[in-house]
Structures are given as structure tokens and as C-alpha cells.
Design a protein around this motif. Sequence first.
Motif, PDB file in Angstrom:
ATOM      1  N   ILE A   1      -2.947 -17.578 -13.534  1.00 29.91           N
ATOM      2  CA  ILE A   1      -3.570 -16.307 -12.745  1.00 29.91           C
ATOM      3  C   ILE A   1      -2.485 -15.044 -12.761  1.00 29.91           C
ATOM      4  CG2 ILE A   1      -2.683 -17.055 -10.410  1.00 29.91           C
ATOM      5  CD1 ILE A   1      -5.416 -15.859  -9.648  1.00 29.91           C
ATOM      6  N   SER A   2      -2.815 -13.947 -13.025  1.00 31.32           N
ATOM      7  CA  SER A   2      -1.956 -12.908 -13.418  1.00 31.32           C
ATOM      8  C   SER A   2      -2.678 -11.603 -12.582  1.00 31.32           C
ATOM      9  CB  SER A   2      -1.367 -12.571 -14.568  1.00 31.32           C
ATOM     10  OG  SER A   2      -2.382 -12.424 -15.346  1.00 31.32           O
ATOM     11  N   ARG A   3      -1.953 -10.665 -12.321  1.00 31.77           N
ATOM     12  CA  ARG A   3      -2.415  -9.458 -11.863  1.00 31.77           C
ATOM     13  C   ARG A   3      -1.860  -8.178 -12.322  1.00 31.77           C
ATOM     14  NH1 ARG A   3       2.131  -8.696 -10.203  1.00 31.77           N
ATOM     15  NH2 ARG A   3       2.883  -9.009  -7.919  1.00 31.77           N
ATOM     16  N   VAL A   4      -2.586  -7.068 -12.542  1.00 31.38           N
ATOM     17  CA  VAL A   4      -1.835  -5.854 -12.869  1.00 31.38           C
ATOM     18  C   VAL A   4      -2.205  -4.943 -11.536  1.00 31.38           C
ATOM     19  CG1 VAL A   4      -1.904  -3.691 -14.435  1.00 31.38           C
ATOM     20  CG2 VAL A   4      -2.084  -6.083 -15.273  1.00 31.38           C
ATOM     21  N   ASN A   5      -1.202  -4.552 -10.579  1.00 30.17           N
ATOM     22  CA  ASN A   5      -1.455  -3.833  -9.429  1.00 30.17           C
ATOM     23  C   ASN A   5      -1.976  -2.616  -9.786  1.00 30.17           C
ATOM     24  OD1 ASN A   5      -0.065  -6.139  -8.696  1.00 30.17           O
ATOM     25  ND2 ASN A   5       0.876  -4.893  -6.981  1.00 30.17           N
ATOM     26  N   ALA A   6      -1.554  -1.750 -10.812  1.00 29.67           N
ATOM     27  CA  ALA A   6      -1.981  -0.442 -10.976  1.00 29.67           C
ATOM     28  C   ALA A   6      -3.354  -0.299 -11.443  1.00 29.67           C
ATOM     29  CB  ALA A   6      -1.048   0.054 -12.007  1.00 29.67           C
ATOM     30  N   LYS A   7      -4.029  -1.388 -11.799  1.00 23.12           N
ATOM     31  CA  LYS A   7      -5.058  -1.368 -12.242  1.00 23.12           C
ATOM     32  C   LYS A   7      -6.243  -2.385 -11.479  1.00 23.12           C
ATOM     33  CE  LYS A   7      -4.549  -1.059 -17.158  1.00 23.12           C
ATOM     34  NZ  LYS A   7      -4.997   0.278 -17.374  1.00 23.12           N
ATOM     35  N   ASN A   8      -5.515  -2.781 -10.360  1.00 20.66           N
ATOM     36  CA  ASN A   8      -6.402  -3.433  -9.346  1.00 20.66           C
ATOM     37  C   ASN A   8      -7.196  -4.657 -10.056  1.00 20.66           C
ATOM     38  OD1 ASN A   8      -5.737  -2.048  -6.933  1.00 20.66           O
ATOM     39  ND2 ASN A   8      -7.166  -0.498  -7.518  1.00 20.66           N
ATOM     40  N   THR A   9      -6.672  -5.245 -10.979  1.00 21.62           N
ATOM     41  CA  THR A   9      -7.229  -6.175 -11.826  1.00 21.62           C
ATOM     42  C   THR A   9      -6.292  -7.699 -11.808  1.00 21.62           C
ATOM     43  OG1 THR A   9      -8.008  -4.313 -13.200  1.00 21.62           O
ATOM     44  CG2 THR A   9      -7.974  -7.039 -14.096  1.00 21.62           C
TER      45      THR A   9
ATOM     46  N   THR B   1      -0.866 -13.502  -4.731  1.00 18.36           N
ATOM     47  CA  THR B   1      -0.959 -12.363  -3.943  1.00 18.36           C
ATOM     48  C   THR B   1      -0.524 -11.211  -4.576  1.00 18.36           C
ATOM     49  OG1 THR B   1       1.586 -12.726  -3.235  1.00 18.36           O
ATOM     50  CG2 THR B   1       0.004 -13.929  -2.073  1.00 18.36           C
ATOM     51  N   TRP B   2      -0.986  -9.969  -3.815  1.00 11.34           N
ATOM     52  CA  TRP B   2      -0.790  -8.604  -4.471  1.00 11.34           C
ATOM     53  C   TRP B   2       0.737  -8.151  -4.552  1.00 11.34           C
ATOM     54  CZ3 TRP B   2      -3.750  -6.769  -7.822  1.00 11.34           C
ATOM     55  CH2 TRP B   2      -5.263  -7.092  -8.026  1.00 11.34           C
ATOM     56  N   ASP B   3       1.504  -8.558  -3.289  1.00 14.11           N
ATOM     57  CA  ASP B   3       2.782  -8.003  -3.196  1.00 14.11           C
ATOM     58  C   ASP B   3       3.968  -8.648  -3.947  1.00 14.11           C
ATOM     59  OD1 ASP B   3       3.215  -9.964   0.225  1.00 14.11           O
ATOM     60  OD2 ASP B   3       2.652 -10.499  -1.969  1.00 14.11           O
ATOM     61  N   PHE B   4       4.026  -9.884  -3.905  1.00 16.09           N
ATOM     62  CA  PHE B   4       5.240 -10.552  -4.661  1.00 16.09           C
ATOM     63  C   PHE B   4       4.658 -11.387  -5.838  1.00 16.09           C
ATOM     64  CE2 PHE B   4       7.052  -9.762  -0.700  1.00 16.09           C
ATOM     65  CZ  PHE B   4       8.164  -8.907  -0.890  1.00 16.09           C
ATOM     66  N   GLY B   5       3.379 -11.417  -5.989  1.00 14.54           N
ATOM     67  CA  GLY B   5       2.932 -12.258  -7.016  1.00 14.54           C
ATOM     68  C   GLY B   5       2.788 -13.854  -6.997  1.00 14.54           C
TER      69      GLY B   5
ATOM     70  N   CYS C   1     -11.100  -9.815 -13.576  1.00 12.85           N
ATOM     71  CA  CYS C   1     -11.640  -9.256 -12.258  1.00 12.85           C
ATOM     72  C   CYS C   1     -11.277  -8.018 -11.906  1.00 12.85           C
ATOM     73  CB  CYS C   1     -11.754 -10.180 -11.279  1.00 12.85           C
ATOM     74  SG  CYS C   1     -12.347  -9.711  -9.718  1.00 12.85           S
ATOM     75  N   ALA C   2     -12.068  -7.000 -11.666  1.00 18.26           N
ATOM     76  CA  ALA C   2     -11.451  -5.706 -11.292  1.00 18.26           C
ATOM     77  C   ALA C   2     -12.175  -5.268 -10.178  1.00 18.26           C
ATOM     78  CB  ALA C   2     -11.829  -4.668 -12.361  1.00 18.26           C
ATOM     79  N   ASN C   3     -11.249  -4.730  -9.177  1.00 21.86           N
ATOM     80  CA  ASN C   3     -11.712  -4.434  -7.880  1.00 21.86           C
ATOM     81  C   ASN C   3     -11.828  -2.915  -7.919  1.00 21.86           C
ATOM     82  OD1 ASN C   3     -12.280  -3.799  -5.279  1.00 21.86           O
ATOM     83  ND2 ASN C   3     -10.050  -4.073  -4.276  1.00 21.86           N
ATOM     84  N   SER C   4     -13.195  -2.350  -7.929  1.00 29.21           N
ATOM     85  CA  SER C   4     -13.443  -0.809  -7.989  1.00 29.21           C
ATOM     86  C   SER C   4     -13.303  -0.272  -6.610  1.00 29.21           C
ATOM     87  CB  SER C   4     -14.632  -0.594  -8.745  1.00 29.21           C
ATOM     88  OG  SER C   4     -15.777  -1.263  -8.158  1.00 29.21           O
TER      89      SER C   4
END
Length: 122
Positions: free
Chosen positions: A69-77, A51-55, A22-25
Motif C-alpha cells: 500500500i502506498s499514498r500520494v498526499n498531494a493527490k489524496n490518493t 497513515t497520511w502523516d508518516f506513511g 483510490c482517490a478522495n475527492s
Amino acid sequence: QVQLVESGGGLVQAGGSLRLSCANSGRTFTYAMGWFRQAPGKEREFVAAITWDFGWTYYPDSVKGRFTISRVNAKNTVYLQMNSLKPGDTAVYYCAATSSTDYRSGIRYNYWGQGTQVTVSS
């Protein structure tokens, strides 16, 4: 604004795996991202959040140990890795975002993606 685009759904055999993304454009900052699912005739169900801050992550018992669930902050994904899938996991999966710190409550998610179908056959 927040624009969520999901992908990765499909048909798999029981015991198989899928990875949703899921990408936030958009350009609006949100506090956390979550995944929800809804099967025919059932209410929407919380699946995972991060969460975006500390995961920080949170899972219900129904998926704990199988979904990640995981995230890549630089890609807003954000991603949802689903392993050991069961027929009961069949549902439309939705990506969502919230600016609230109460990220474990579905009513606080005010941005939603279009949904992606996950079907697990037996």
C-alpha cells in the motif's frame, strides 16, 4: 466530506499483478486509509492500511510480502499494488478511510468506496 472512488480491478491469471487506486475527492481530513476485501460467502477481511502523516503501514500475514500500500498526499490518493496473485485473492476490494488512530481495526473505518472486483483465474 469524504468521497472515495476506486479503480484498477480486473481479471488476471494466477501469478499476475494488479494495481488498485483510490482517490478522495472530498475535503475532510482523515488519519488513515485502508483496503478491505470480501469474497462470496466470507466475512470482510482487512488487507492493508497506511497513515497520511508518516506513511506507517500494516498488513496481515495473508498478503504480507505480496501486496504493497502506498499514498500520494498531494493527490489524496492511495494505491494497492498486488503481486503474485492467487485464486484465493479473488474478491471485491474496498477502499476505506478513518479519522481514528486505530487504523488496524475495521470497525473504525467509517468512509467506504464502491468496491472494485478482482478475479484471479487458475
